[in-house]
Design an enzyme around this catalytic site. Structure first.
Site, short mmCIF file in Angstrom:
data_model
loop_
_atom_site.label_atom_id
_atom_site.label_comp_id
_atom_site.label_asym_id
_atom_site.label_seq_id
_atom_site.Cartn_x
_atom_site.Cartn_y
_atom_site.Cartn_z
N LYS A 84 0.86 -1.10 0.02
CA LYS A 84 0.03 0.08 -0.01
C LYS A 84 0.83 1.28 -0.12
O LYS A 84 0.29 2.41 -0.40
CB LYS A 84 -0.73 0.08 1.16
CG LYS A 84 -0.33 0.16 2.41
CD LYS A 84 -1.37 0.21 3.68
CE LYS A 84 -1.03 0.27 5.03
NZ LYS A 84 -0.30 1.34 5.32
N ASP A 85 2.17 1.26 0.28
CA ASP A 85 3.06 2.31 0.36
C ASP A 85 3.72 2.46 -1.24
O ASP A 85 4.21 3.35 -1.23
CB ASP A 85 4.13 2.15 1.29
CG ASP A 85 3.76 2.27 2.89
OD1 ASP A 85 2.80 2.61 3.01
OD2 ASP A 85 4.28 1.68 3.69
N ARG A 132 -8.02 8.35 3.46
CA ARG A 132 -9.09 7.37 3.35
C ARG A 132 -10.01 7.18 4.40
O ARG A 132 -10.88 6.99 4.42
CB ARG A 132 -8.36 6.25 2.67
CG ARG A 132 -9.46 5.08 2.24
CD ARG A 132 -8.67 3.81 1.85
NE ARG A 132 -7.86 3.24 2.62
CZ ARG A 132 -8.02 2.43 3.95
NH1 ARG A 132 -9.35 2.21 4.39
NH2 ARG A 132 -7.36 2.33 4.73
N ARG A 133 -9.12 6.60 5.55
CA ARG A 133 -9.90 6.28 6.61
C ARG A 133 -10.67 7.19 7.29
O ARG A 133 -11.88 6.99 7.68
CB ARG A 133 -8.93 5.68 7.67
CG ARG A 133 -8.24 4.35 7.39
CD ARG A 133 -7.15 3.90 8.16
NE ARG A 133 -6.57 2.80 7.73
CZ ARG A 133 -5.16 2.12 8.15
NH1 ARG A 133 -4.44 3.20 8.81
NH2 ARG A 133 -4.79 1.08 7.80
N LYS A 134 -10.26 8.39 7.31
CA LYS A 134 -10.98 9.48 7.96
C LYS A 134 -12.11 9.74 7.03
O LYS A 134 -12.99 10.01 7.67
CB LYS A 134 -10.12 10.72 8.07
CG LYS A 134 -10.63 12.06 8.69
CD LYS A 134 -9.78 13.19 8.56
CE LYS A 134 -10.36 14.45 9.12
NZ LYS A 134 -9.41 15.63 9.28
N ARG A 150 0.71 9.08 13.73
CA ARG A 150 1.84 8.46 12.99
C ARG A 150 2.93 7.87 13.92
O ARG A 150 2.53 7.73 15.13
CB ARG A 150 2.74 9.76 12.63
CG ARG A 150 1.93 10.68 11.62
CD ARG A 150 1.84 10.10 9.94
NE ARG A 150 2.99 9.40 9.50
CZ ARG A 150 4.33 10.06 9.16
NH1 ARG A 150 4.09 11.33 8.98
NH2 ARG A 150 5.44 9.35 8.93
N ASN A 152 5.47 4.21 14.56
CA ASN A 152 5.39 2.61 14.33
C ASN A 152 4.20 2.27 15.10
O ASN A 152 3.46 2.85 15.93
CB ASN A 152 6.68 2.09 14.61
CG ASN A 152 7.19 2.31 16.11
OD1 ASN A 152 6.27 2.37 17.13
ND2 ASN A 152 8.49 2.71 16.62
N ARG A 156 1.92 4.07 17.85
CA ARG A 156 0.34 4.36 17.95
C ARG A 156 -0.31 3.66 19.07
O ARG A 156 -1.37 4.26 19.64
CB ARG A 156 -0.16 3.69 16.56
CG ARG A 156 0.59 4.23 15.48
CD ARG A 156 0.21 4.00 14.19
NE ARG A 156 0.99 4.21 13.14
CZ ARG A 156 0.70 4.26 11.75
NH1 ARG A 156 -0.67 3.83 11.32
NH2 ARG A 156 1.34 4.52 10.59
N CYS A 243 -1.36 8.68 -1.51
CA CYS A 243 -1.58 8.56 0.03
C CYS A 243 -2.38 9.84 0.60
O CYS A 243 -3.00 9.84 1.57
CB CYS A 243 -0.40 8.36 0.86
SG CYS A 243 0.64 9.70 0.83
#
Length: 306
Positions: A84-85, A132-134, A150, A152, A156, A243
Site C-alpha cells: 500500500k506504500d 481514506r480512513r478519515k 503517525r 510505528n 500508535r 496517500c
C-alpha cells in the site's frame, strides 16, 4: 540463466518492515536451499518526518524513494515494501515485481472503551493518519472528531492510552504480523470500509531487466494475490490516487468459483461527496477498468480534488 545465490534485500527499519523482509527472506531460502540473504536497512523520508501528517509532506514515494535509489545503484537487489506504500507509477527503470500470499486486507478498530466502531458516540475522537480512513468514517459519522496518528505500531498503541483517544484505526495485517492481534477490538468490513490499494500485501520492487531476480522470486509469488492487487493498482493509477487522497480499492475472490468482487471507493476528504460501488465479474483487470470509467463519468477526479 543462472540464479544468484547471494541476495540483498532492502528494508525500512521499523519492526513491521523487518518482519515482512525476514518473511520474504525465509520464503526465498525455503524455495532455494543454499541461498544467502542479506538484509540492508535504511530510513525513508516518511520514517524521518513522523511529526507531520503525511499529506502535509507533499511528496510521492514517502516510504520508497531511498530504497529505489539503492536499487538503482545495485546496493540492493530487491526492495521489500508494504504494497500500500508503493506508488502505482514507479520511477523509470523500476517495476512492481510481485507479492507473496496476502494477509488480512481489513482496517482494524482498536479501543479500550468501545467494543465496536458503531458504539462510538458522536463527538468522540478517533486517531488515524490516513485520509481514506478519515473520509470513510466521516461519511458514516460526520460528528466525529479526528486526531493525526503517525509512528510505528507500538507508538500508535501507546498514544491510544496516553492521548485518551476513543479509538484508533490501523491495518489489521500489521497487528497480526507483530503478534498483537489480541489488541484488535473489531475489524471493519471491506464492503463498507474499502481498504487501501494493496493493503495486507507485501510488495516486491526490482529493476527492470533483472531476469535473474524474476526467476528467483517466481516460486514465492501468489497468483490470486497478484491478480487482485494488480487490478487494484490499475484502479489507483488511472484515477491518479495516492496517500493524500481518499481512495480505496479491494478485489477478492467471490463465493462463485471463477468470479471476483471489486470494491471501489473515492470521496472528498470530508467524506461528504462519495462514490462507492462493488461489482462482480470474471476478470479483475476488466472490473477495475470498468469501475474507473464509471467513476470518471460520475466526477471522480473533481471529488478527489475536493
Amino acid at each position: 540463466m543462472r540464479t544468484p545465490m547471494n541476495l540483498k534485500l532492502g528494508s525500512r527499519k521499523s519492526a513491521l518492515a523487518l518482519w515482512q523482509t525476514h518473511h520474504v527472506a525465509d520464503l526465498l531460502r525455503a524455495a532455494h536451499p543454499g541461498l544467502t540473504v542479506e538484509i540492508v536497512t535504511m530510513d525513508t523520508l516518511g520514517d524521518l518526518r513522523t511529526d507531520v501528517p503525511l499529506p502535509a509532506i507533499g511528496a510521492k514515494g514517502l516510504f520508497t524513494q531511498e530504497l529505489e535509489a539503492a536499487l538503482a545503484s545495485d546496493a540492493i537487489d530487491l526492495a521489500v515494501h508494504s504494497l500500500k506504500d508503493l506508488p502505482s507509477t514507479l520511477p523509470e527503470g523500476m517495476k512492481f515485481a510481485g507479492s507473496p500470499r496476502r494477509a488480512s486486507p481489513l482496517d482494524a478498530f482498536i479501543s479500550t472503551r468501545y467494543a465496536t466502531f458503531d458504539e462510538v458516540p458522536d463527538g468522540a475522537t478517533i486517531a488515524t493518519g490516513s485520509q481514506r480512513r478519515k473520509a470513510q468514517l466521516l461519511h458514516r459519522r460526520p460528528n466525529l472528531k479526528f486526531a493525526d496518528l503517525r509512528g510505528n505500531i507500538g507508538t500508535r498503541l501507546e498514544k491510544l492510552e496516553r492521548e485518551g483517544f476513543d479509538g484508533i484505526i490501523m491495518a489489521h495485517a500489521a497487528l497480526e504480523r507483530l503478534e498483537m492481534g489480541e489488541r484488535v477490538t473489531s475489524a471493519l468490513p471491506a464492503d463498507q470500509y474499502v481498504p487501501a490499494v494493496g493493503q495486507g500485501a507485501i510488495g516486491l520492487e526490482s529493476r527492470i531487466g533483472r531476469d535473474d531476480i524474476d526467476a528467483l522470486i517466481a516460486p514465492i509469488l501468489d497468483e490470486a494475490t497478484m491478480r487482485a492487487v494488480t487490478a487494484e493498482r490499475i484502479f489507483m493509477r488511472r484515477l491518479e490516487g495516492g496517500c493524500s487522497v481518499a481512495l480505496g480499492a479491494y478485489c477478492e475472490p467471490a463465493e462463485t468459483p471463477g468470479q471476483w468482487v471489486f470494491h471501489a471507493w473515492v470521496s472528498s476528504t470530508d467524506g461528504q461527496q462519495c462514490l462507492h460501488e462493488s461489482r462482480t465479474g470474471e476478470d479483475p483487470d476488466q472490473l477495475a477498468s470498468a469501475l474507473v470509467e464509471d467513476f470518471l463519468e460520475r466526477g471522480a477526479r473533481s471529488i478527489l480534488r475536493a
